[in-house]
Each structure stands twice: as structure tokens, then as C-alpha cells.
Design a protein around this motif. Structure first.
Motif, short mmCIF file in Angstrom:
data_model
loop_
_atom_site.label_atom_id
_atom_site.label_comp_id
_atom_site.label_asym_id
_atom_site.label_seq_id
_atom_site.Cartn_x
_atom_site.Cartn_y
_atom_site.Cartn_z
N LEU A 16 0.83 -1.21 0.00
CA LEU A 16 0.00 0.00 0.00
C LEU A 16 0.86 1.25 0.00
O LEU A 16 1.99 1.24 0.49
CB LEU A 16 -0.90 0.03 1.24
N ASP A 17 0.29 2.32 -0.53
CA ASP A 17 0.85 3.67 -0.39
C ASP A 17 -0.20 4.45 0.40
O ASP A 17 -1.06 5.11 -0.18
CB ASP A 17 1.10 4.28 -1.77
N LYS A 18 -0.15 4.32 1.72
CA LYS A 18 -1.25 4.83 2.56
C LYS A 18 -1.53 6.33 2.43
O LYS A 18 -2.68 6.73 2.48
CB LYS A 18 -1.03 4.43 4.02
N SER A 67 -16.84 11.21 -11.23
CA SER A 67 -16.79 10.04 -10.34
C SER A 67 -15.55 9.19 -10.64
O SER A 67 -14.95 8.62 -9.72
CB SER A 67 -18.06 9.20 -10.49
N GLU A 68 -15.15 9.13 -11.92
CA GLU A 68 -13.97 8.34 -12.28
C GLU A 68 -12.71 8.88 -11.61
O GLU A 68 -11.85 8.10 -11.18
CB GLU A 68 -13.76 8.33 -13.81
N LYS A 69 -12.61 10.18 -11.50
CA LYS A 69 -11.45 10.80 -10.84
C LYS A 69 -11.44 10.50 -9.34
O LYS A 69 -10.38 10.28 -8.75
CB LYS A 69 -11.45 12.32 -11.07
N LEU A 70 -12.62 10.48 -8.75
CA LEU A 70 -12.72 10.17 -7.33
C LEU A 70 -12.36 8.71 -7.07
O LEU A 70 -11.64 8.40 -6.12
CB LEU A 70 -14.14 10.47 -6.82
N GLU A 71 -12.82 7.83 -7.94
CA GLU A 71 -12.48 6.41 -7.81
C GLU A 71 -10.97 6.20 -7.95
O GLU A 71 -10.37 5.43 -7.21
CB GLU A 71 -13.22 5.58 -8.86
N GLU A 72 -10.40 6.91 -8.90
CA GLU A 72 -8.95 6.81 -9.14
C GLU A 72 -8.18 7.27 -7.89
O GLU A 72 -7.21 6.63 -7.47
CB GLU A 72 -8.60 7.70 -10.33
N ALA A 73 -8.63 8.36 -7.29
CA ALA A 73 -7.99 8.88 -6.08
C ALA A 73 -8.15 7.89 -4.93
O ALA A 73 -7.19 7.60 -4.20
CB ALA A 73 -8.58 10.23 -5.70
N TRP A 74 -9.35 7.35 -4.79
CA TRP A 74 -9.63 6.41 -3.71
C TRP A 74 -8.77 5.16 -3.82
O TRP A 74 -8.27 4.63 -2.83
CB TRP A 74 -11.12 6.05 -3.74
N ASN A 75 -8.57 4.69 -5.05
CA ASN A 75 -7.81 3.45 -5.27
C ASN A 75 -6.30 3.67 -5.35
O ASN A 75 -5.55 2.69 -5.45
CB ASN A 75 -8.29 2.78 -6.57
N SER A 76 -5.85 4.90 -5.28
CA SER A 76 -4.41 5.18 -5.44
C SER A 76 -3.57 4.60 -4.30
O SER A 76 -2.36 4.45 -4.44
CB SER A 76 -4.16 6.68 -5.56
N LEU A 109 -14.81 -0.94 -3.96
CA LEU A 109 -13.96 -0.30 -4.98
C LEU A 109 -12.53 -0.81 -4.91
O LEU A 109 -11.90 -1.07 -5.94
CB LEU A 109 -13.97 1.23 -4.82
N HIS A 110 -12.01 -0.98 -3.71
CA HIS A 110 -10.63 -1.47 -3.56
C HIS A 110 -10.49 -2.91 -4.05
O HIS A 110 -9.57 -3.22 -4.81
CB HIS A 110 -10.19 -1.38 -2.10
N ILE A 111 -11.42 -3.78 -3.66
CA ILE A 111 -11.26 -5.17 -4.06
C ILE A 111 -11.51 -5.33 -5.56
O ILE A 111 -10.88 -6.17 -6.22
CB ILE A 111 -12.13 -6.12 -3.21
N ASN A 112 -12.37 -4.50 -6.12
CA ASN A 112 -12.59 -4.55 -7.58
C ASN A 112 -11.32 -4.13 -8.32
O ASN A 112 -10.96 -4.72 -9.35
CB ASN A 112 -13.76 -3.66 -7.99
N TRP A 113 -10.63 -3.12 -7.79
CA TRP A 113 -9.36 -2.70 -8.40
C TRP A 113 -8.36 -3.85 -8.35
O TRP A 113 -7.67 -4.12 -9.33
CB TRP A 113 -8.79 -1.49 -7.66
N VAL A 114 -8.27 -4.51 -7.21
CA VAL A 114 -7.34 -5.63 -7.05
C VAL A 114 -7.67 -6.74 -8.06
O VAL A 114 -6.77 -7.26 -8.74
CB VAL A 114 -7.37 -6.18 -5.60
N LYS A 115 -8.93 -7.08 -8.18
CA LYS A 115 -9.35 -8.13 -9.13
C LYS A 115 -8.97 -7.78 -10.56
O LYS A 115 -8.58 -8.65 -11.35
CB LYS A 115 -10.86 -8.35 -9.04
N GLU A 116 -9.07 -6.50 -10.89
CA GLU A 116 -8.80 -6.06 -12.27
C GLU A 116 -7.31 -5.84 -12.54
O GLU A 116 -6.86 -5.98 -13.68
CB GLU A 116 -9.54 -4.74 -12.55
N ASN A 117 -6.53 -5.51 -11.52
CA ASN A 117 -5.15 -5.09 -11.75
C ASN A 117 -4.07 -6.03 -11.20
O ASN A 117 -2.91 -5.88 -11.56
CB ASN A 117 -4.93 -3.69 -11.16
#
Length: 202
Positions: A16-18, A67-76, A109-117
Motif C-alpha cells: 500500500l501507499d497509505k 466520479s472516475e477521478k474520485l475512484e482513481e484517487a480512492w484506489n491510489s 472499490l478497492h477489491i474490484n481494483w485488485v481483481k482487475e489489476n
């Protein structure tokens, strides 16, 4: 005797990059984090609000932001799952000496990012006998009920479990219930050193 290894996910296996999320939200114009934001974050983490409701809340704070920008920030905050950690876990699973359980405070959102990336995510998940995410079970660490859930669900005694988590608040709560714990420091320690760091327990 230790029968079960209970693992956190972030900064135990997943790097993580907390500070990244706060940094990215500030770049989008968020000047401070209110009590209401922290409350919404916790509600989201235990599945009390949907991803859509969560993002909509942040859009009330940053109305000009897509919303895409917010998701990107949240998942960073999410970085990678290093190969050596996966291999260590796979070896543990193969040996079948311990029951392996994952217990993570995370959100959709976090686990979806993990599944995709994270290409190895399915291989990672398949190593565990049980895989619990806070937003799916509606409990979160460090509340006692999440640890009691593990004990009841798996018919375990606290002294049969070694719980590994990078957040001291979480390990202290488990320790108070009688769990063995390792408050791993992701800056200086590695999960692959589990048995050397905790040799007194094995």
C-alpha cells in the motif's frame, strides 16, 4: 498450539501507499477531512453504503470532480502484490499445516481494483481456507465482534490463532481477546519471515 494463521491483506501481502488517497484528493481540491468523511469511510468499509452512495457523498464535497477521478484517487493507495509473498503463501497452502484465513478491512472499490489489476489475485485467494472482507461480513477491525465472528465461525480458541496485521490497534484488540499476534512493520519486516520472526510460537 497454533492451528490457524489469520492474515490482514494490505501491507501484509498487498503493498500500500497509505498517504496516496489523501494526497490525490487534495490535488482534486479537498482541503481537509471532516468527521463526516471518516464516518462515511467506515460505513462503506462495513458495506452499510454502496459504492455509488460513497462516491456521491464525495461529489458533494468536490462537485466539479467526475466520479472516475474520485475512484482513481480512492484506489491510489493500492500498489501491487509482490511475487515472493504469493509464493510464500502458496507454499503454506501446499503444506497444509495450518488453516489459512484472510481478514481484511476493505471495500468494494478497492477489491474490484485488485481483481482487475493484480493478475495473481485468484491464485492468491485460492490459497485461503476462508477469505473475509469487512464490507461483505459487515464487521471491521479493531471491533471485538469481528474476532468473535472468526472464533465462532471456525470453532477456534484464541490461543490457537496467530493474527498478523500492520495496524497496532487491530493486533492489540485481538491480543486482548487472547490471540497471538504479530504487528508487522511493512517498512522493515516481510511476511515471508513469519516463522523466523515468531519462532517462539512454532
Amino acid at each position: 498450539m497454533i492451528k490457524t494463521l489469520l492474515f490482514d491483506f494490505g501491507d501484509v501481502f498487498l503493498t500500500l501507499d497509505k498517504p496516496a488517497t489523501a494526497r490525490k484528493l487534495q490535488e482534486l481540491g479537498l482541503t481537509s477531512f471532516s468527521e463526516e468523511m471518516l464516518k462515511q469511510n467506515k460505513l462503506y468499509e462495513i458495506g452499510e453504503i454502496s459504492s455509488e452512495e460513497f462516491i456521491s457523498f464525495y461529489q458533494t464535497q468536490l462537485p466539479e470532480t467526475a466520479s472516475e477521478k474520485l475512484e482513481e484517487a480512492w484506489n491510489s493507495i493500492l500498489v501491487e502484490l509482490p511475487e515472493k509473498r504469493l509464493k510464500f503463501l502458496q507454499q503454506l497452502a501446499e503444506e497444509k499445516k495450518y488453516q489459512l484465513i484472510l481478514l481484511s478491512n476493505t471495500n468494494e472499490l478497492h477489491i474490484n481494483w485488485v481483481k482487475e489489476n493484480v493478475e495473481s489475485f485468484e491464485d492468491f485467494r485460492n490459497c485461503f481456507d476462508a477469505f473475509y472482507l469487512s464490507h461483505e461480513i459487515n464487521f471491521r477491525k479493531p471491533n471485538a465482534d469481528i474476532y468473535e465472528f472468526i472464533l465462532e465461525k471456525h470453532d477456534l480458541q484464541p490461543q490457537e490463532i496467530l493474527f498478523i496485521d500492520d495496524t497496532k490497534e487491530n493486533t492489540e484488540a485481538a491480543k486482548a481477546l487472547g490471540f497471538y499476534t504479530w504487528n508487522i512493520n511493512p517498512q522493515t519486516e516481510e511476511i515471508v519471515d513469519l516463522f523466523t520472526k515468531n519462532a517462539h510460537l512454532f
